[in-house]
Design a protein around this motif. Structure first.
Motif, mmCIF file in Angstrom:
data_model
loop_
_atom_site.group_PDB
_atom_site.id
_atom_site.type_symbol
_atom_site.label_atom_id
_atom_site.label_comp_id
_atom_site.label_asym_id
_atom_site.label_seq_id
_atom_site.Cartn_x
_atom_site.Cartn_y
_atom_site.Cartn_z
ATOM 1 N N GLU A 10 0.857 -1.081 -0.183
ATOM 2 C CA GLU A 10 0.057 -0.006 0.151
ATOM 3 C C GLU A 10 0.869 1.256 -0.169
ATOM 4 O O GLU A 10 0.602 2.177 -0.843
ATOM 5 N N LEU A 11 2.098 1.168 0.622
ATOM 6 C CA LEU A 11 2.885 2.474 0.628
ATOM 7 C C LEU A 11 3.466 2.767 -0.667
ATOM 8 O O LEU A 11 3.666 3.688 -1.104
ATOM 9 N N GLU A 16 4.008 5.813 -5.403
ATOM 10 C CA GLU A 16 4.127 6.037 -7.262
ATOM 11 C C GLU A 16 3.005 6.818 -7.669
ATOM 12 O O GLU A 16 3.094 7.364 -8.618
ATOM 13 N N THR A 17 2.057 7.269 -6.593
ATOM 14 C CA THR A 17 0.796 8.191 -7.043
ATOM 15 C C THR A 17 0.997 9.545 -6.388
ATOM 16 O O THR A 17 1.507 10.356 -6.788
ATOM 17 N N ASP A 18 0.431 9.624 -5.299
ATOM 18 C CA ASP A 18 0.244 10.720 -4.671
ATOM 19 C C ASP A 18 1.453 11.318 -3.983
ATOM 20 O O ASP A 18 1.727 12.688 -4.020
ATOM 21 N N LEU A 19 2.587 10.562 -3.581
ATOM 22 C CA LEU A 19 3.710 11.131 -2.967
ATOM 23 C C LEU A 19 4.505 11.619 -4.239
ATOM 24 O O LEU A 19 5.239 12.881 -4.351
ATOM 25 N N CYS A 76 1.717 14.528 3.585
ATOM 26 C CA CYS A 76 1.193 14.712 2.200
ATOM 27 C C CYS A 76 -0.222 14.560 2.127
ATOM 28 O O CYS A 76 -1.022 13.580 2.586
ATOM 29 N N VAL A 77 -0.867 15.643 1.443
ATOM 30 C CA VAL A 77 -2.388 15.723 1.207
ATOM 31 C C VAL A 77 -2.395 15.665 -0.456
ATOM 32 O O VAL A 77 -1.677 16.852 -1.053
ATOM 33 N N PRO A 78 -3.151 14.835 -0.971
ATOM 34 C CA PRO A 78 -3.225 14.867 -2.473
ATOM 35 C C PRO A 78 -3.862 16.178 -2.966
ATOM 36 O O PRO A 78 -4.608 16.688 -2.380
ATOM 37 N N ALA A 79 -3.461 16.478 -4.217
ATOM 38 C CA ALA A 79 -3.826 17.999 -4.704
ATOM 39 C C ALA A 79 -5.156 18.103 -4.577
ATOM 40 O O ALA A 79 -5.750 19.346 -4.134
ATOM 41 N N LYS A 80 -5.960 17.113 -5.017
ATOM 42 C CA LYS A 80 -7.370 17.617 -5.035
ATOM 43 C C LYS A 80 -8.110 17.629 -3.739
ATOM 44 O O LYS A 80 -9.221 17.793 -3.292
ATOM 45 N N ARG A 81 -7.532 17.191 -2.410
ATOM 46 C CA ARG A 81 -7.959 17.108 -1.237
ATOM 47 C C ARG A 81 -7.493 18.368 -0.289
ATOM 48 O O ARG A 81 -7.580 18.726 0.760
#
Length: 203
Positions: A10-11, A16-19, A76-81
């Motif tokens: 999961e990490l 590979e995506t949000d980070l 980290c907070v994803p851009a859309k959040r």
């Protein structure tokens, strides 16, 4: 909202995506380094999720061997959040997740004197201050980047020299004496310049 401790798979997905979206390559350590720390049992990748299990934000914590001192590796907070208070909720959830005696350390980039660059740097420092962070009396430099050192605990903080020693030990135990001397300055003494900027290296 719930706080979940991610497994390695999961990490990796989050990395590979949000980070990767949130951090430029120079600020994101290799995944292999996180994997090695998890293998030692000293890395807690936490994810704040909504009721459907959707990731709202991540807090990756690098633990001292005594498990009381926890270094914030990435928030980290994803851009859309973003801009919805998720970062503050993430911190508060993490503080409640660990014992009241836990000491959370943070490294937030120090102002550079460049007004353009400093706008975001000061926003980060102000965010932490609004969420109860205490700025400690020593700075640090990691791979040539100058940071302010910040700290939280639900209980009275230990003496600063104890916090400093634990901070040093987190890096010393991973890198060893030689690499620590080459890349890590904890503390960065007043008037001392950071080493030349270098990418995170495991070699």
């Amino acid at each position: 909202m719930t706080l979940k401790l991610l497994n390695l798979e999961e990490l990796k997905t989050a990395y590979e995506t949000d980070l990767r979206e949130a951090f430029p390559p120079a600020e994101l350590k290799p995944f292999s380094a996180m994997e090695a720390l998890m293998g030692k049992g000293i890395y807690d990748p936490l994810c704040l999720q909504d009721e459907e299990g959707t990731a709202l934000g991540y807090l990756l914590l690098w633990k001292h061997r005594d498990a009381r001192f926890l270094l914030i590796d990435y928030l980290c907070v994803p851009a859309k959040r973003r801009n919805g208070g998720i970062g503050a909720r993430l911190l508060q959830a993490a503080f409640a997740y660990y014992p009241a005696s836990a000491v959370f350390l943070g490294e937030s980039e120090a102002p550079t004197g460049d007004s353009g660059a400093d706008e975001m740097i000061l926003r980060r420092l102000n965010f932490y201050a609004r969420n109860g962070a205490r700025t400690l009396g020593y700075d640090c430099a990691l791979f040539g980047v100058h940071f302010k050192t910040i700290c939280w605990s639900r209980e009275p903080l230990p003496e600063e020299d104890v916090i400093l020693q634990k901070h040093r030990e987190i890096y010393l135990e991973h890198f060893g004496e030689e690499k620590f001397r080459r890349y890590i300055q904890i503390p960065l003494h007043p008037g001392e310049k950071p080493f030349p900027v270098t990418d995170w290296t495991e070699d």
